[in-house]
Write a protein that holds these residues in place. Structure first.
Motif, PDB file in Angstrom:
ATOM      1  N   UNK A  99     -46.378  88.629  75.597  1.00 56.46           N
ATOM      2  CA  UNK A  99     -45.260  89.494  75.115  1.00 56.46           C
ATOM      3  C   UNK A  99     -44.266  89.936  76.449  1.00 56.46           C
ATOM      4  N   UNK A 100     -45.198  90.280  77.545  1.00 52.35           N
ATOM      5  CA  UNK A 100     -44.320  90.668  78.740  1.00 52.35           C
ATOM      6  C   UNK A 100     -43.642  89.628  79.289  1.00 52.35           C
ATOM      7  N   UNK A 101     -44.056  88.411  79.222  1.00 54.33           N
ATOM      8  CA  UNK A 101     -43.229  87.222  79.755  1.00 54.33           C
ATOM      9  C   UNK A 101     -42.280  86.756  78.715  1.00 54.33           C
ATOM     10  N   UNK A 102     -42.289  87.195  77.502  1.00 52.38           N
ATOM     11  CA  UNK A 102     -41.433  86.779  76.508  1.00 52.38           C
ATOM     12  C   UNK A 102     -41.604  85.068  75.973  1.00 52.38           C
ATOM     13  N   UNK A 103     -42.941  84.743  76.302  1.00 56.00           N
ATOM     14  CA  UNK A 103     -43.365  83.337  75.770  1.00 56.00           C
ATOM     15  C   UNK A 103     -43.584  83.410  74.184  1.00 56.00           C
ATOM     16  N   UNK A 104     -42.921  83.134  73.333  1.00 51.73           N
ATOM     17  CA  UNK A 104     -42.901  83.116  71.930  1.00 51.73           C
ATOM     18  C   UNK A 104     -43.516  81.711  71.459  1.00 51.73           C
ATOM     19  N   UNK A 105     -43.814  81.666  70.325  1.00 51.73           N
ATOM     20  CA  UNK A 105     -43.945  80.591  69.724  1.00 51.73           C
ATOM     21  C   UNK A 105     -45.358  79.774  70.240  1.00 51.73           C
ATOM     22  N   UNK A 106     -46.320  80.404  70.927  1.00 54.82           N
ATOM     23  CA  UNK A 106     -47.609  79.825  71.368  1.00 54.82           C
ATOM     24  C   UNK A 106     -48.409  79.516  70.330  1.00 54.82           C
TER      25      UNK A 106
END
Length: 144
Positions: free
Chosen positions: A52-59
């Protein structure tokens, strides 16, 4: 509306090889322990905050908990894999964006802050491995 980037415990405990779909806790109940469940809860919580903090969506989780017999059937899996204790997770990373992020200064800072370790991308082609227990080397980015 803000997108939820979370993985769930159901994602973590799901079988991903296509041969045995479903919840691994139901398939291997004698291998599930309170310690494994607790380890998985901690790992998933930490990973969710980092993603969430990294904004890594769709994992997408490609490998979560692997009971010993299941782990033994995974090509190249360590006999002492932290997947068996609920302390490791793999994500599909065919484009390398997860590994690239975790190898960056910002990515490493989040790993340190949330007590996670990252297997070096050269050891994990097409997936990203994170774990909540330090490897024997103690290195934040380690080799298999």
């Amino acid at each position: 509306m803000e997108q939820t980037l979370m993985i769930t415990l159901a994602d973590y405990f799901h079988a991903y090889d296509g041969k045995e779909p479903g919840d691994m806790r139901d398939r291997y109940p004698t291998y599930m322990t309170p310690d494994i469940e607790h380890n998985a809860e901690i790992l998933v919580a930490c990973v969710n905050v980092v993603l969430t903090k990294a904004g890594l969506n769709g994992v997408k989780v490609s490998s979560g908990w692997r009971p010993a017999p299941y782990n033994a059937a995974v090509p190249g899996a360590s006999r002492t894999s932290l997947h068996m204790t609920g302390q490791a997770v793999d994500f599909d990373d065919s484009d390398g964006r997860l590994d690239d992020f975790f190898m960056s200064v910002a990515g490493e800072a989040l790993l340190v802050e949330f007590g996670l370790w990252h297997e070096h991308p050269s050891s994990t082609p097409k997936w990203c491995h994170l774990q909540s227990k330090p490897p024997p080397s103690g290195n934040r980015h380690f080799y298999k």
